[in-house]
Design an enzyme around this catalytic site. Structure first.
Site, mmCIF file in Angstrom:
data_model
loop_
_atom_site.group_PDB
_atom_site.id
_atom_site.type_symbol
_atom_site.label_atom_id
_atom_site.label_comp_id
_atom_site.label_asym_id
_atom_site.label_seq_id
_atom_site.Cartn_x
_atom_site.Cartn_y
_atom_site.Cartn_z
ATOM 1 N N TYR A 1 0.852 -1.185 0.000
ATOM 2 C CA TYR A 1 0.000 0.000 0.000
ATOM 3 C C TYR A 1 0.890 1.238 0.000
ATOM 4 O O TYR A 1 1.883 1.285 0.731
ATOM 5 C CB TYR A 1 -0.899 0.011 1.241
ATOM 6 C CG TYR A 1 -1.783 1.237 1.358
ATOM 7 C CD1 TYR A 1 -2.876 1.410 0.519
ATOM 8 C CD2 TYR A 1 -1.515 2.221 2.310
ATOM 9 C CE1 TYR A 1 -3.686 2.534 0.633
ATOM 10 C CE2 TYR A 1 -2.323 3.339 2.432
ATOM 11 C CZ TYR A 1 -3.408 3.490 1.586
ATOM 12 O OH TYR A 1 -4.216 4.610 1.696
ATOM 13 N N ASP B 1 9.425 2.684 -0.132
ATOM 14 C CA ASP B 1 8.392 3.328 0.666
ATOM 15 C C ASP B 1 8.582 2.879 2.110
ATOM 16 O O ASP B 1 8.209 1.772 2.488
ATOM 17 C CB ASP B 1 7.004 2.953 0.131
ATOM 18 C CG ASP B 1 5.892 3.675 0.884
ATOM 19 O OD1 ASP B 1 6.191 4.315 1.920
ATOM 20 O OD2 ASP B 1 4.725 3.599 0.445
ATOM 21 N N LYS C 1 4.185 8.514 8.908
ATOM 22 C CA LYS C 1 3.802 7.823 10.142
ATOM 23 C C LYS C 1 4.698 8.178 11.336
ATOM 24 O O LYS C 1 4.585 9.274 11.856
ATOM 25 C CB LYS C 1 3.690 6.321 9.876
ATOM 26 C CG LYS C 1 2.577 6.045 8.859
ATOM 27 C CD LYS C 1 1.961 4.669 8.877
ATOM 28 C CE LYS C 1 0.696 4.680 8.012
ATOM 29 N NZ LYS C 1 0.711 3.830 6.860
#
Ligand SMILES: *Cc1c(COP(=O)(O)O)cnc(C)c1O
Length: 439
Positions: free
Chosen positions: A149, A244, A272
């Site tokens: 994702y 990522d 995050k």
């Protein structure tokens, strides 16, 4: 079992929310639809490793806000930093001294970040990194991996059906076929499939975009040699490699997963955990690539809130805390203790189960197959996960409401919290086994 006590206030808020907020949630992953409960618990506050809902039920928190949580809630040094930063003003629309320091410290932690840009979310970081890769290479296509994702920008939501190197179909309504046509999706941990895709489309591929350790089909680790093969193939075909690291950076270790995996990407995306609980993302990498970004180069990327002093000062404090001696050793020890304990409990009660772990994050999959890609992750039982989630919630342990997410251990989780969690898991699995669900 389901809720741990009365939840009438959550129920009322849910009814109110449904009338004005789409599906009553501001991000679809927060829905409890997949775990068979009528509404999510509405959380009023957090402290350390705990959350309290609006009815006063307490939870040990392993949801960790879907991964950013590592310092725990309302860490006193973060609270103090927020108060001080707020008193100095929260948004200027100018450069600040804090963002210079953060860029330097990010590069010190992740040496491949020769140049960096701060943004506000992981989605923006990935979207921007891919634009820069396209600008640098002059090529249109992106290769990504089934089950990874990368946020909710158009190209990132494309995934293939099964099979190597098929051109993607939109995974969401509202994405044009023309976008899907620029995305190639291959299975993770399958270097031959990537090689086949690059043989076919290599001269059109701007970037290969990958989670170096996957966090979004549950935790899935790269097999030995796989990431090096990915690196070699991108070099051979002139495509950039983007790691990522929105989940992995400052989760696996202080810095990026790349620091310990021994493979260096051209570009890296962050989000995050780096924000210490506030909105913050970043992307960066090779200077010759990043210098294609405006105002130096023709790839436009901007942000009114980018690098805002509140998020950045909190990020600096978060890095201070995470950089202290022994922090990651202790997180790793607690992650291992809990992951091994949960797996042992599942097997003791007769369940076919697997645990994949990266440091303080791990996933319990209810399947008899080792999980190494999206196809094997998908063999994990939805029904068993949903029941397990409800049994744990009922015992005051909050997990992410999806079989494709992870448990995240945080700094304030105490040994007593871990042992209480293992006792809850044992009781949960015993109740499931008593209903004949094991085997
Ligand atoms: C969460 C996530 C994103 C998107 O970040 P947001 O802040 O939710 O936009 C991108 N990549 C990975 C690997 C993620 O886990």
């Amino acid at each position: 079992m389901g809720y741990p006590g009365p939840t009438s206030r959550s129920a009322e808020l849910y009814e109110r929310a449904l009338r004005r907020i789409v599906g009553a949630v501001n991000s679809p992953a927060r829905s409890y639809a997949a775990v068979g409960l009528p509404y999510p618990v509405f959380i009023a506050r957090g402290q350390g490793a705990y959350l309290w809902d609006v009815d006063g039920n307490r939870y040990i928190d392993y949801l960790a806000a879907f991964a950013p949580g590592i310092l725990g809630h309302a860490h006193p040094e973060i609270v103090e930093t927020i108060a001080r930063a707020a008193a100095d003003g929260t948004l200027f629309g100018t450069p600040t001294p804090y963002e210079v320091e953060l860029a330097e410290r990010l590069q010190a932690a992740i040496p491949s970040l020769e140049r960096v840009r701060l943004v506000s979310t992981g989605t923006e970081a990935v979207m921007s990194a891919v634009r820069v890769a396209r600008a640098f290479t002059g090529r249109p296509k992106v290769v990504k991996f089934e089950g990874c994702y990368h946020g909710h920008s158009d190209f990132a939501l494309i995934r293939a059906g099964s099979g190597p190197a098929t051109l993607g179909q939109p995974d969401s309504a509202g994405i044009p076929e023309s976008t899907a046509a620029e995305v190639i999706v291959v299975p993770y941990n399958d270097a031959a499939a990537l090689e086949a895709a690059l043989e076919r489309w290599g001269d059109q591929v701007a970037a290969v975009l990958i989670e170096p350790i996957v966090g979004n089909m549950g935790i899935v680790l790269p097999e030995p040699g796989y990431l090096q093969a990915v690196r070699d193939l991108t070099h051979r075909h002139g495509a950039l490699l983007i790691f990522d690291e929105v989940i992995t950076a400052f989760r696996v270790t202080y810095g990026g997963a790349q620091n310990v995996l021994g493979v260096e990407p051209d570009l890296t995306t962050l989000g995050k955990a780096i924000g210490g609980g506030l909105p913050l993302g970043a992307y960066g990498g090779r200077a010759d690539v990043m210098d294609r970004v405006a105002p130096l180069g023709p790839a436009y990327q901007a942000g009114t809130l980018a690098g805002n002093p509140l998020s950045v000062r909190v990020a600096l404090k978060a890095l201070d805390i995470l950089g202290r001696p022994g922090v990651y050793e202790e997180l790793d020890r607690k992650g291992r203790y809990l992951a091994e304990g949960v797996l042992a409990a599942a097997r003791r009660h007769g369940f076919a189960a697997q645990v994949n772990r990266m440091a303080s994050g791990f996933t319990l999959f209810f399947t008899d197959r080792p999980v190494r890609d999206y196809a094997s992750a998908s063999t994990a039982s939805k029904e068993l996960f949903a029941r397990f989630f409800r049994e744990m919630l009922g015992r005051g342990v909050l997990l992410a409401p999806s079989r494709f997410e992870a448990w995240f251990v945080q700094i304030p989780h105490s040994q007593a919290d871990l042992d209480e969690t293992l006792a809850a898991a044992d009781a949960a699995l015993a109740a499931m086994a008593a209903d004949g669900l094991a085997g």
